[in-house]
Motif scaffolding. Structure first.
Motif, PDB file in Angstrom:
ATOM      1  N   LEU A 184      39.822  66.124  19.161  1.00 23.32           N
ATOM      2  CA  LEU A 184      38.977  65.491  20.376  1.00 23.32           C
ATOM      3  C   LEU A 184      39.414  64.261  20.611  1.00 23.32           C
ATOM      4  O   LEU A 184      39.492  63.176  19.863  1.00 23.32           O
ATOM      5  CB  LEU A 184      37.353  65.030  19.592  1.00 23.32           C
ATOM      6  N   ARG A 207      35.588  54.729  24.675  1.00 19.52           N
ATOM      7  CA  ARG A 207      34.474  53.797  24.483  1.00 19.52           C
ATOM      8  C   ARG A 207      34.467  52.929  25.701  1.00 19.52           C
ATOM      9  O   ARG A 207      35.419  52.544  26.380  1.00 19.52           O
ATOM     10  CB  ARG A 207      34.503  52.711  23.199  1.00 19.52           C
ATOM     11  N   GLY A 231      31.753  70.816  24.602  1.00 14.66           N
ATOM     12  CA  GLY A 231      32.178  69.782  23.724  1.00 14.66           C
ATOM     13  C   GLY A 231      31.051  68.729  22.980  1.00 14.66           C
ATOM     14  O   GLY A 231      29.972  69.292  23.207  1.00 14.66           O
ATOM     15  N   LEU A 232      31.132  67.603  22.471  1.00 15.73           N
ATOM     16  CA  LEU A 232      30.269  66.644  21.987  1.00 15.73           C
ATOM     17  C   LEU A 232      29.671  65.927  23.213  1.00 15.73           C
ATOM     18  O   LEU A 232      30.330  65.244  24.075  1.00 15.73           O
ATOM     19  CB  LEU A 232      30.885  65.718  21.191  1.00 15.73           C
ATOM     20  N   ILE A 265      30.230  55.860  22.813  1.00 22.03           N
ATOM     21  CA  ILE A 265      31.517  56.667  22.691  1.00 22.03           C
ATOM     22  C   ILE A 265      31.421  58.019  23.450  1.00 22.03           C
ATOM     23  O   ILE A 265      30.550  58.899  22.811  1.00 22.03           O
ATOM     24  CB  ILE A 265      31.865  56.718  21.159  1.00 22.03           C
ATOM     25  N   ILE A 266      32.226  58.446  24.435  1.00 20.99           N
ATOM     26  CA  ILE A 266      32.184  59.715  25.038  1.00 20.99           C
ATOM     27  C   ILE A 266      33.224  60.414  24.528  1.00 20.99           C
ATOM     28  O   ILE A 266      34.449  59.956  24.651  1.00 20.99           O
ATOM     29  CB  ILE A 266      32.032  59.356  26.492  1.00 20.99           C
ATOM     30  N   PHE A 267      32.983  61.733  24.480  1.00 28.48           N
ATOM     31  CA  PHE A 267      34.062  62.695  23.831  1.00 28.48           C
ATOM     32  C   PHE A 267      34.659  63.491  25.055  1.00 28.48           C
ATOM     33  O   PHE A 267      33.647  64.041  25.972  1.00 28.48           O
ATOM     34  CB  PHE A 267      33.431  63.542  22.857  1.00 28.48           C
ATOM     35  N   GLY A 268      35.872  64.085  25.159  1.00 24.57           N
ATOM     36  CA  GLY A 268      36.228  65.095  25.737  1.00 24.57           C
ATOM     37  C   GLY A 268      35.707  66.479  25.010  1.00 24.57           C
ATOM     38  O   GLY A 268      35.174  66.478  24.157  1.00 24.57           O
ATOM     39  N   LYS A 269      36.281  67.462  25.790  1.00 24.57           N
ATOM     40  CA  LYS A 269      35.802  68.906  25.295  1.00 24.57           C
ATOM     41  C   LYS A 269      36.510  69.307  24.039  1.00 24.57           C
ATOM     42  O   LYS A 269      36.213  70.107  23.579  1.00 24.57           O
ATOM     43  CB  LYS A 269      35.664  69.759  26.431  1.00 24.57           C
ATOM     44  N   ARG A 278      21.496  71.705   6.750  1.00 26.39           N
ATOM     45  CA  ARG A 278      22.759  72.446   7.447  1.00 26.39           C
ATOM     46  C   ARG A 278      22.515  73.464   8.307  1.00 26.39           C
ATOM     47  O   ARG A 278      23.047  73.486   9.295  1.00 26.39           O
ATOM     48  CB  ARG A 278      23.402  72.822   6.278  1.00 26.39           C
ATOM     49  N   TYR A 297      39.961  62.440  17.003  1.00 25.29           N
ATOM     50  CA  TYR A 297      39.251  62.891  15.792  1.00 25.29           C
ATOM     51  C   TYR A 297      39.866  64.400  15.534  1.00 25.29           C
ATOM     52  O   TYR A 297      40.205  65.172  16.737  1.00 25.29           O
ATOM     53  CB  TYR A 297      37.905  63.355  16.358  1.00 25.29           C
ATOM     54  N   PHE A 306      30.966  60.893  10.934  1.00 24.15           N
ATOM     55  CA  PHE A 306      30.014  61.840  11.128  1.00 24.15           C
ATOM     56  C   PHE A 306      29.373  62.483  10.088  1.00 24.15           C
ATOM     57  O   PHE A 306      30.011  62.746   9.150  1.00 24.15           O
ATOM     58  CB  PHE A 306      30.662  62.977  12.029  1.00 24.15           C
ATOM     59  N   GLY A 307      28.021  62.910   9.985  1.00 24.02           N
ATOM     60  CA  GLY A 307      27.500  63.877   9.074  1.00 24.02           C
ATOM     61  C   GLY A 307      28.138  65.385   9.284  1.00 24.02           C
ATOM     62  O   GLY A 307      28.880  65.417  10.216  1.00 24.02           O
ATOM     63  N   GLY A 310      33.522  74.486  11.995  1.00 29.49           N
ATOM     64  CA  GLY A 310      32.420  74.705  11.193  1.00 29.49           C
ATOM     65  C   GLY A 310      32.276  73.355  10.248  1.00 29.49           C
ATOM     66  O   GLY A 310      31.370  73.241   9.708  1.00 29.49           O
ATOM     67  N   GLU A 311      33.287  72.431  10.666  1.00 27.08           N
ATOM     68  CA  GLU A 311      33.064  71.171  10.091  1.00 27.08           C
ATOM     69  C   GLU A 311      32.796  69.957  10.938  1.00 27.08           C
ATOM     70  O   GLU A 311      32.880  70.184  12.271  1.00 27.08           O
ATOM     71  CB  GLU A 311      34.116  70.864   9.199  1.00 27.08           C
ATOM     72  N   ALA A 312      32.602  68.838  10.357  1.00 23.73           N
ATOM     73  CA  ALA A 312      32.341  67.614  11.277  1.00 23.73           C
ATOM     74  C   ALA A 312      33.426  67.037  11.676  1.00 23.73           C
ATOM     75  O   ALA A 312      34.652  67.268  10.938  1.00 23.73           O
ATOM     76  CB  ALA A 312      31.511  66.546  10.511  1.00 23.73           C
ATOM     77  N   PRO A 313      33.656  66.122  12.830  1.00 28.40           N
ATOM     78  CA  PRO A 313      34.866  65.667  13.093  1.00 28.40           C
ATOM     79  C   PRO A 313      35.272  64.394  12.479  1.00 28.40           C
ATOM     80  O   PRO A 313      34.437  63.818  11.795  1.00 28.40           O
ATOM     81  CB  PRO A 313      34.394  64.986  14.744  1.00 28.40           C
ATOM     82  N   PHE A 316      39.634  57.012  20.899  1.00 29.19           N
ATOM     83  CA  PHE A 316      39.802  57.548  19.370  1.00 29.19           C
ATOM     84  C   PHE A 316      40.292  58.918  19.603  1.00 29.19           C
ATOM     85  O   PHE A 316      40.143  59.553  20.599  1.00 29.19           O
ATOM     86  CB  PHE A 316      38.531  57.582  18.997  1.00 29.19           C
ATOM     87  N   GLN A 365      38.744  67.894  13.947  1.00 21.57           N
ATOM     88  CA  GLN A 365      37.764  68.874  13.628  1.00 21.57           C
ATOM     89  C   GLN A 365      38.137  70.076  13.427  1.00 21.57           C
ATOM     90  O   GLN A 365      38.359  70.972  14.271  1.00 21.57           O
ATOM     91  CB  GLN A 365      36.401  68.990  14.997  1.00 21.57           C
ATOM     92  N   TYR A 386      24.504  63.486  18.731  1.00 20.91           N
ATOM     93  CA  TYR A 386      25.458  64.229  19.533  1.00 20.91           C
ATOM     94  C   TYR A 386      24.816  65.858  19.305  1.00 20.91           C
ATOM     95  O   TYR A 386      24.511  66.198  18.330  1.00 20.91           O
ATOM     96  CB  TYR A 386      26.953  64.198  19.656  1.00 20.91           C
ATOM     97  N   LEU A 417      25.013  66.811  15.803  1.00 15.10           N
ATOM     98  CA  LEU A 417      25.640  65.931  14.874  1.00 15.10           C
ATOM     99  C   LEU A 417      25.245  64.371  14.918  1.00 15.10           C
ATOM    100  O   LEU A 417      25.192  64.022  15.980  1.00 15.10           O
ATOM    101  CB  LEU A 417      27.198  65.864  15.344  1.00 15.10           C
TER     102      LEU A 417
END
Lengths: 113, 111
Positions: free
Chosen positions: B87, B91, A42-43, B99-103, A9, B35, A104-105, B40-43, B33, B37, A35, A90
């Motif tokens: 988010l 694709r 962002g990601l 898979i590309i993400f926005g900010k 973590r 998501y 996601f992890g 501090g956590e995953a999407p 997609f 988030q 990622y 991630l």
């Protein structure tokens, strides 16, 4: 439920060290992704893999490499860690390509000092 | 290239409705997609659209217009726990189906 597990973590490493980030998924997913996530950016996709022993560069592969020797495991390697690689990393997996979401992890917060 | 644009931050009131917009440019659209988030956590996955129209899932709905390169996520009956980043991701079949993400859009809910 799909489970994607990242080995750490939180991680603190020194500049120049070789760093391994491990990711394991338990749902027999074909696709796996790495990622990094930074504030305001962002990601961003580093590397991805659609099959064992396959790897494809994402948008920011410089300074990284990956390994996928088994279907369930996808490792991200920082060959020589630098401070600009301090980030949240991630890992994600998905069953197929079209129409399937990525799971996601929990993320690895890496600090390079 | 591929651009995905969404507002950086939004604020809404508990119990209200909020719409988060996303515009994208891609040569080989193959699905969009949304998501969620939390800090501090995953999407976590919320919704998927590949055809034009509205997909409803409880308090959350997502809309897609492929001709306009536009999507929105609609959140109804806002709750404090909806405070999170949202988010938008696309694709692209012409880019190895990545898979590309926005900010992301950070949504603040006020009591």
């Amino acid at each position: 439920d799909v489970k994607v597990t990242q080995s750490s973590r939180y991680l603190v490493k020194r500049t120049g060290e070789k760093v391994f980030l491990e990711c394991v998924q338990d749902m027999d997913h074909e696709n796996m992704f790495w990622y990094r996530q930074d504030p305001g950016l962002g990601l961003r996709l580093i590397y991805f893999s659609y099959d064992v022993k396959m790897k494809e560069k994402g948008d920011i592969p410089e300074g990284y490499s990956v390994s996928r020797e088994k279907k369930e495991r996808f490792s991200l390697i920082l060959e020589s860690a630098s401070t600009n690689q301090t980030s949240m990393y991630l890992c994600a997996s998905s069953l197929g390509r079209a129409g399937t979401e990525a799971f996601f992890g929990q993320g690895t917060r890496l600090t390079v000092v | 290239g591929q651009n995905i644009d969404q507002p950086t931050e939004m604020t809404a009131t508990e119990g209200a409705i909020v719409q988060i917009n996303c515009t994208y440019q891609t040569s080989g659209f193959n699905g969009l997609f949304w998501y969620q988030q939390h800090a501090g956590e995953a999407p976590t996955f919320l919704s998927y659209n590949v055809l034009d129209g509205l997909e409803e899932k409880g308090r959350f709905s997502s809309f897609l217009s492929r001709s306009k390169g536009y999507s929105y996520l609609l959140l109804k009956e806002l709750q404090m726990k909806d405070s999170a980043s949202y988010l938008c991701a696309v694709r692209d079949i012409n880019r190895d189906d990545k898979i590309i993400f926005g900010k992301g859009t950070r949504l603040h809910i006020l009591p």
